[in-house]
Design an enzyme around this catalytic site. Structure first.
Site, PDB file in Angstrom:
ATOM      1  N   PHE A   1      19.453  -7.544  13.480  1.00 26.72           N
ATOM      2  CA  PHE A   1      18.690  -8.488  13.766  1.00 26.72           C
ATOM      3  C   PHE A   1      17.442  -8.126  13.904  1.00 26.72           C
ATOM      4  O   PHE A   1      16.924  -7.056  14.999  1.00 26.72           O
ATOM      5  CB  PHE A   1      19.445  -8.573  14.938  1.00 26.72           C
ATOM      6  CG  PHE A   1      19.164  -9.823  16.427  1.00 26.72           C
ATOM      7  CD1 PHE A   1      19.132 -11.091  15.409  1.00 26.72           C
ATOM      8  CD2 PHE A   1      17.864  -9.696  17.224  1.00 26.72           C
ATOM      9  CE1 PHE A   1      18.459 -12.605  15.865  1.00 26.72           C
ATOM     10  CE2 PHE A   1      17.476 -10.799  17.810  1.00 26.72           C
ATOM     11  CZ  PHE A   1      17.790 -11.808  17.123  1.00 26.72           C
TER      12      PHE A   1
ATOM     13  N   ASP B   1      12.190  -0.795  13.498  1.00 25.17           N
ATOM     14  CA  ASP B   1      12.350  -1.487  15.545  1.00 25.17           C
ATOM     15  C   ASP B   1      12.386  -0.996  15.933  1.00 25.17           C
ATOM     16  O   ASP B   1      13.740  -1.224  16.271  1.00 25.17           O
ATOM     17  CB  ASP B   1      13.113  -2.923  14.056  1.00 25.17           C
ATOM     18  CG  ASP B   1      13.059  -4.147  14.593  1.00 25.17           C
ATOM     19  OD1 ASP B   1      12.295  -3.641  16.701  1.00 25.17           O
ATOM     20  OD2 ASP B   1      13.794  -5.289  14.667  1.00 25.17           O
TER      21      ASP B   1
ATOM     22  N   LYS C   1       8.977  -6.696  22.945  1.00 25.82           N
ATOM     23  CA  LYS C   1      10.320  -6.808  25.005  1.00 25.82           C
ATOM     24  C   LYS C   1       9.628  -6.342  26.154  1.00 25.82           C
ATOM     25  O   LYS C   1       8.857  -6.328  26.611  1.00 25.82           O
ATOM     26  CB  LYS C   1      11.081  -6.222  24.556  1.00 25.82           C
ATOM     27  CG  LYS C   1      12.367  -6.956  23.366  1.00 25.82           C
ATOM     28  CD  LYS C   1      13.826  -6.728  23.591  1.00 25.82           C
ATOM     29  CE  LYS C   1      14.484  -8.336  22.408  1.00 25.82           C
ATOM     30  NZ  LYS C   1      13.782  -9.998  22.265  1.00 25.82           N
TER      31      LYS C   1
END
Length: 422
Positions: free
Chosen positions: A160, A245, A274
């Protein structure tokens, strides 16, 4: 008993309350005028402080999602709020057409934190991934010598990385992918945790391997201990970039600055987001050395808001918090306690527990309840958590959470599972 624990106990004994008129009206307004691309739990949050949030009726909840790690440092963190307020009084946006006094200090501090030379600032996590893909392809053509239009990137099953068209082009999540083609070519997906599968997929046109050190959306899936080390060796030997990531796993969440640090691996590119914005503004970045990020030329990539003064001020304050090592150590210590408590539930409604630091994936016995049902039951007890992939729930509380809060969380999860079993 403290007033806080009294409030927690009252919530824990309660049953799922009917929505008040104010909450129902707020939710109805969203349903009527916002696109239906999310399925949120039935709660309307109004304010937050530390690891706790309060809804519009004054009811408090322990936040065990932290906006998918975006709120690692807690809601309304005074250091980050002060940095944002100070910058709001000065200037918030210049675009990259001009220099700002905040960008240089921010990218310097972030590069130092990551042990790299350069930073490409963007806004969202998906933008960081898209930017990393562009950089890898440019490096492949301009440095490695891959033939034009032939570059390929190896990705992992169950990944994801976002929901843009290029990213869902290499996703195997049917919900995000089906009905949105045609898709971007140039990606090869292999089994997560299998270095041999990656080795077999590499050819002369492979420019990068894109990997989550721990797969978040898949259910906090931790690969074998040797996986990232072997992948780093393979990428070096094959002259292929290793792109990590760390948008969810990085910046303190796993008990280290980066999840890669847990096994002593340094990728060629970090993708960050984030928590880099402190839960205040969207901030993301690609971080790497000049021999890779230096392939970009003016005009080839950019963002009006990327690296804006407000984002840089908040991002710099985040980096300063991490530079002390305090948050990483706290996540490691409290995470060990959390996982120890959660493992005691295996065989009592829990099938498996995975994770690192203050990040846990909990597989609920599907014969007992779905992940969504458990999260709804926890909501009634004053706990906010999020399900994924059917019977799995995820826990990622802000790193400022207390040990007492974590114990209460596990106690309430245990009672929730017992209520389903009954």
């Amino acid at each position: 008993m403290s007033a806080l624990r009294q409030a927690q106990g009252t919530q824990a004994q309660g049953t799922a309350p009917e929505l008040s008129a104010s909450q129902a009206a707020a939710i109805r307004l969203v349903d009527e005028h916002a696109a239906h691309n999310y399925h949120p739990l039935q709660v309307v949050v109004e304010s937050g402080d530390g690891a706790w949030v309060t809804d519009i009726d004054g009811r408090r909840y322990l936040d065990c999602l932290a906006a998918y790690s975006a709120v690692n440092f807690g809601h309304s963190n005074p250091v980050l709020i002060d940095a944002a307020k100070a910058q709001l009084d000065r200037i918030t946006l210049t675009s990259r057409a001009f220099h700002s006094d905040r960008l240089g200090p921010f990218v310097t501090a972030l590069a130092q934190l990551a042990g790299k030379d350069m930073v490409l600032p963007m806004n969202t996590g998906a933008e960081a991934v898209e930017s990393g893909i562009k950089v890898a392809r440019a490096w492949g053509y301009r440095v490695k010598g891959v033939a034009p239009e032939q570059a390929n990137i190896i990705v992992m099953d169950g990944n994801f990385h976002g929901r843009t068209i290029s990213i869902i082009s290499f996703s195997d999540d049917a919900t995000a992918r089906d009905g949105f083609g045609p898709f971007t070519p140039g990606f090869r997906s292999v089994a997560y945790g299998d270095v041999d599968a990656i080795a077999n997929a590499i050819d002369e046109n492979t420019v990068a391997v894109l990997v989550e050190p721990i797969q978040g959306e898949a259910g906090i899936v931790v690969p074998p201990a040797s996986y990232l080390l072997a992948l780093r060796e393979l990428c070096t030997a094959q002259n292929v970039l290793m792109i990590a990531d760390e948008i969810q796993s990085g910046l303190g969440r796993t008990g280290a600055t980066f999840a890669c640090d847990l096994v002593g691996v340094v990728p060629d590119l970090y993708l960050l987001g984030k928590a880099l914005g402190g839960g205040i503004v969207p901030v993301s970045a690609v971080v790497g050395n000049a021999d890779v990020l230096g392939v970009l030329n003016p005009g080839e990539h950019g963002s009006t808001f990327g690296g804006n003064p407000l984002a840089a001020a908040v991002g710099h304050a985040v980096v300063d918090l991490l530079a002390t090592g305090e948050y990483q150590a706290r996540a490691a210590e409290l995470g060990a306690h959390l996982h120890s408590r959660l493992l005691s539930l295996v065989g009592r409604g829990v099938v498996e527990v995975r994770g690192a630091g203050l990040w846990a994936g909990i597989d609920i016995d599907p014969a007992l309840a779905s992940g969504r049902e458990v999260c709804e039951a926890l909501l009634a007890r004053g706990i906010l958590a999020k399900d994924t992939h059917g019977s799995t729930i995820r826990l990622a509380p802000p790193i400022v959470v207390s040990r007492e809060d974590l114990d209460w969380l596990v106690d309430e999860l245990e009672l929730t599972l017992e209520s389903f079993a009954a």
